[in-house]
Design a protein around this motif. Structure first.
Motif, PDB file in Angstrom:
ATOM      1  N   VAL A 192       0.995  -1.172  -0.206  1.00 25.77           N
ATOM      2  CA  VAL A 192       0.101   0.158  -0.023  1.00 25.77           C
ATOM      3  C   VAL A 192       0.679   1.398   0.081  1.00 25.77           C
ATOM      4  O   VAL A 192       0.487   2.176  -0.801  1.00 25.77           O
ATOM      5  CB  VAL A 192      -0.985  -0.011   1.129  1.00 25.77           C
ATOM      6  N   ARG A 193       1.970   1.291   0.818  1.00 27.79           N
ATOM      7  CA  ARG A 193       2.961   2.491   0.985  1.00 27.79           C
ATOM      8  C   ARG A 193       3.566   2.668  -0.476  1.00 27.79           C
ATOM      9  O   ARG A 193       3.577   3.751  -0.838  1.00 27.79           O
ATOM     10  CB  ARG A 193       3.854   2.241   1.963  1.00 27.79           C
ATOM     11  N   GLU A 194       3.994   1.588  -0.845  1.00 30.92           N
ATOM     12  CA  GLU A 194       4.639   1.540  -2.293  1.00 30.92           C
ATOM     13  C   GLU A 194       3.733   2.334  -3.410  1.00 30.92           C
ATOM     14  O   GLU A 194       3.995   3.007  -4.291  1.00 30.92           O
ATOM     15  CB  GLU A 194       4.993   0.281  -2.629  1.00 30.92           C
ATOM     16  N   LYS A 195       2.374   1.724  -3.539  1.00 35.28           N
ATOM     17  CA  LYS A 195       1.578   2.284  -4.597  1.00 35.28           C
ATOM     18  C   LYS A 195       1.088   3.781  -4.519  1.00 35.28           C
ATOM     19  O   LYS A 195       0.922   4.471  -5.140  1.00 35.28           O
ATOM     20  CB  LYS A 195       0.389   1.220  -4.734  1.00 35.28           C
ATOM     21  N   LEU A 196       0.923   4.004  -3.088  1.00 37.88           N
ATOM     22  CA  LEU A 196       0.612   5.400  -2.913  1.00 37.88           C
ATOM     23  C   LEU A 196       1.772   6.397  -3.279  1.00 37.88           C
ATOM     24  O   LEU A 196       1.525   7.420  -3.877  1.00 37.88           O
ATOM     25  CB  LEU A 196       0.191   5.496  -1.354  1.00 37.88           C
ATOM     26  N   SER A 197       2.871   6.022  -3.053  1.00 34.26           N
ATOM     27  CA  SER A 197       4.076   6.889  -3.209  1.00 34.26           C
ATOM     28  C   SER A 197       4.332   7.070  -4.676  1.00 34.26           C
ATOM     29  O   SER A 197       4.732   7.802  -5.510  1.00 34.26           O
ATOM     30  CB  SER A 197       5.423   6.224  -2.470  1.00 34.26           C
ATOM     31  N   ASP A 200       2.230   9.527  -6.186  1.00 36.98           N
ATOM     32  CA  ASP A 200       2.745  10.758  -5.542  1.00 36.98           C
ATOM     33  C   ASP A 200       1.668  11.182  -4.508  1.00 36.98           C
ATOM     34  O   ASP A 200       1.302  12.443  -4.201  1.00 36.98           O
ATOM     35  CB  ASP A 200       2.531  11.931  -6.573  1.00 36.98           C
ATOM     36  N   LEU A 201       1.459  10.366  -3.516  1.00 35.71           N
ATOM     37  CA  LEU A 201       0.660  10.350  -2.307  1.00 35.71           C
ATOM     38  C   LEU A 201       1.492  10.021  -1.008  1.00 35.71           C
ATOM     39  O   LEU A 201       2.294   9.166  -1.343  1.00 35.71           O
ATOM     40  CB  LEU A 201      -0.686   9.882  -2.247  1.00 35.71           C
ATOM     41  N   ASP A 202       1.571  10.938  -0.195  1.00 38.08           N
ATOM     42  CA  ASP A 202       2.220  10.524   1.009  1.00 38.08           C
ATOM     43  C   ASP A 202       1.418   9.731   1.993  1.00 38.08           C
ATOM     44  O   ASP A 202       0.633   9.810   2.567  1.00 38.08           O
ATOM     45  CB  ASP A 202       2.374  11.969   1.785  1.00 38.08           C
ATOM     46  N   PRO A 203       2.063   8.315   2.074  1.00 35.47           N
ATOM     47  CA  PRO A 203       1.364   7.465   2.877  1.00 35.47           C
ATOM     48  C   PRO A 203       0.965   7.747   4.232  1.00 35.47           C
ATOM     49  O   PRO A 203      -0.013   7.567   4.691  1.00 35.47           O
ATOM     50  CB  PRO A 203       2.190   6.114   2.798  1.00 35.47           C
ATOM     51  N   ASP A 204       1.781   8.286   5.107  1.00 39.39           N
ATOM     52  CA  ASP A 204       1.792   8.772   6.222  1.00 39.39           C
ATOM     53  C   ASP A 204       0.700   9.824   6.388  1.00 39.39           C
ATOM     54  O   ASP A 204       0.037   9.892   7.487  1.00 39.39           O
ATOM     55  CB  ASP A 204       3.123   9.400   6.967  1.00 39.39           C
ATOM     56  N   ARG A 205       0.210  10.415   5.308  1.00 45.33           N
ATOM     57  CA  ARG A 205      -0.497  11.646   5.473  1.00 45.33           C
ATOM     58  C   ARG A 205      -2.101  11.161   5.199  1.00 45.33           C
ATOM     59  O   ARG A 205      -2.989  11.289   5.789  1.00 45.33           O
ATOM     60  CB  ARG A 205      -0.089  12.720   4.612  1.00 45.33           C
ATOM     61  N   VAL A 206      -1.988  10.322   4.169  1.00 46.38           N
ATOM     62  CA  VAL A 206      -3.350  10.023   3.762  1.00 46.38           C
ATOM     63  C   VAL A 206      -3.809   8.489   3.884  1.00 46.38           C
ATOM     64  O   VAL A 206      -5.150   8.435   3.844  1.00 46.38           O
ATOM     65  CB  VAL A 206      -3.508  10.037   1.930  1.00 46.38           C
ATOM     66  N   MET A 207      -3.133   7.527   4.373  1.00 48.03           N
ATOM     67  CA  MET A 207      -3.540   6.007   4.692  1.00 48.03           C
ATOM     68  C   MET A 207      -4.735   5.911   5.622  1.00 48.03           C
ATOM     69  O   MET A 207      -5.546   5.364   5.395  1.00 48.03           O
ATOM     70  CB  MET A 207      -2.275   5.408   5.205  1.00 48.03           C
ATOM     71  N   GLU A 208      -4.713   6.957   6.637  1.00 47.91           N
ATOM     72  CA  GLU A 208      -5.729   6.662   7.577  1.00 47.91           C
ATOM     73  C   GLU A 208      -6.932   7.646   7.402  1.00 47.91           C
ATOM     74  O   GLU A 208      -8.088   7.660   8.155  1.00 47.91           O
ATOM     75  CB  GLU A 208      -5.311   7.021   9.035  1.00 47.91           C
ATOM     76  N   GLN A 209      -6.735   8.349   6.259  1.00 45.03           N
ATOM     77  CA  GLN A 209      -7.840   9.354   6.130  1.00 45.03           C
ATOM     78  C   GLN A 209      -9.207   8.593   5.444  1.00 45.03           C
ATOM     79  O   GLN A 209      -8.820   7.776   4.430  1.00 45.03           O
ATOM     80  CB  GLN A 209      -7.551  10.467   5.220  1.00 45.03           C
ATOM     81  N   PRO A 210     -10.113   9.052   5.486  1.00 44.58           N
ATOM     82  CA  PRO A 210     -11.357   8.601   4.734  1.00 44.58           C
ATOM     83  C   PRO A 210     -11.418   9.064   3.359  1.00 44.58           C
ATOM     84  O   PRO A 210     -10.810  10.594   3.060  1.00 44.58           O
ATOM     85  CB  PRO A 210     -12.726   8.859   5.364  1.00 44.58           C
TER      86      PRO A 210
END
Length: 224
Positions: A192-197, A200-210
């Motif tokens: 998940v982190r790999e694909k968000l990066s 160009d999405l910051d995993p730490d910023r968006v992973m827990e957001q709805p």
């Protein structure tokens, strides 16, 4: 000389014609082209078009000719004389093919069948007439389990992103990995982190957001 074998679906009566040609200085190598059901009057024209298509000096960015596209064996997607109607006809005798590596755009006004074509490719709909091929496989008669296998070759980005609003961004992306793989939770999180990066999405910023907290463009990237 490039060696290729191309086949064309039966277009009429007649047997199989083969052209086996070798030119001077080709080291004995021959280009073999198999034509099935090609009328004799068209054979020379079609063979000439194919040889021109495969020539070494053909510009790499030249679009495929109609003759080559009809005979090419590297079709990823193909609709063959598809007809589908609801209350009124939506698709009438529609045929086209996307070759490997191509980008195809289907454009048209609202209600002209663009989404219907996508549903046919996903086998969410079945045409009343005609055939739909994915990677050379005819999919209109597949059962549910085999249709799922075909869908796993595809990716779609929906206009509304088609994310689960009740789940976080992380849970949305992890969902198909849990459903269709045997990955551990640590492996899923790394993926998940790999694909968000990658989008160009910051995993730490968006992973827990709805998804509702993201912009439209960000939701599209999560969908990808």
């Amino acid at each position: 000389m490039i060696r290729r074998a191309l086949e064309v679906p039966r277009a009429g009566s007649g047997g199989q014609h083969a052209a086996d040609r070798g030119g001077p200085g080709d080291g004995g190598r021959r280009e073999v082209v198999h034509l099935v059901g090609v009328v004799a009057a068209d054979q020379d024209r079609v063979l000439a078009a194919i040889r021109n298509e495969l020539s070494a000096d053909r510009p790499p960015n030249m679009l495929p000719t109609m003759e080559y596209r009809a005979l090419a064996t590297n079709k990823v997607i193909q609709l063959d004389h598809v007809y589908l109607a609801f209350e009124n006809p939506i698709l009438e005798d529609v045929s086209f093919a996307a070759l490997e590596g191509e980008t195809i755009v289907v454009a048209g006004e609202s209600g002209t069948g663009k989404s219907t074509i996508l549903k046919l490719l996903l086998r969410l709909l079945v045409p009343e007439k005609g055939h739909v091929f994915i990677d050379g496989e005819e999919i209109t008669q597949l059962n549910f389990a085999d249709a799922l296998k075909v869908r796993q070759k595809m990716g779609m980005v929906f206009q509304g992103a088609a994310l689960f609003d009740s789940m976080s961004v992380y849970e949305n992306i992890a969902y198909p990995l849990r459903e269709h793989t045997h990955m551990t939770e640590d492996e899923i999180e790394a993926r998940v982190r790999e694909k968000l990066s990658f989008v160009d999405l910051d995993p730490d910023r968006v992973m827990e957001q709805p998804p509702s907290d993201l912009s439209g463009g960000m939701r599209k990237r999560v969908g990808i």
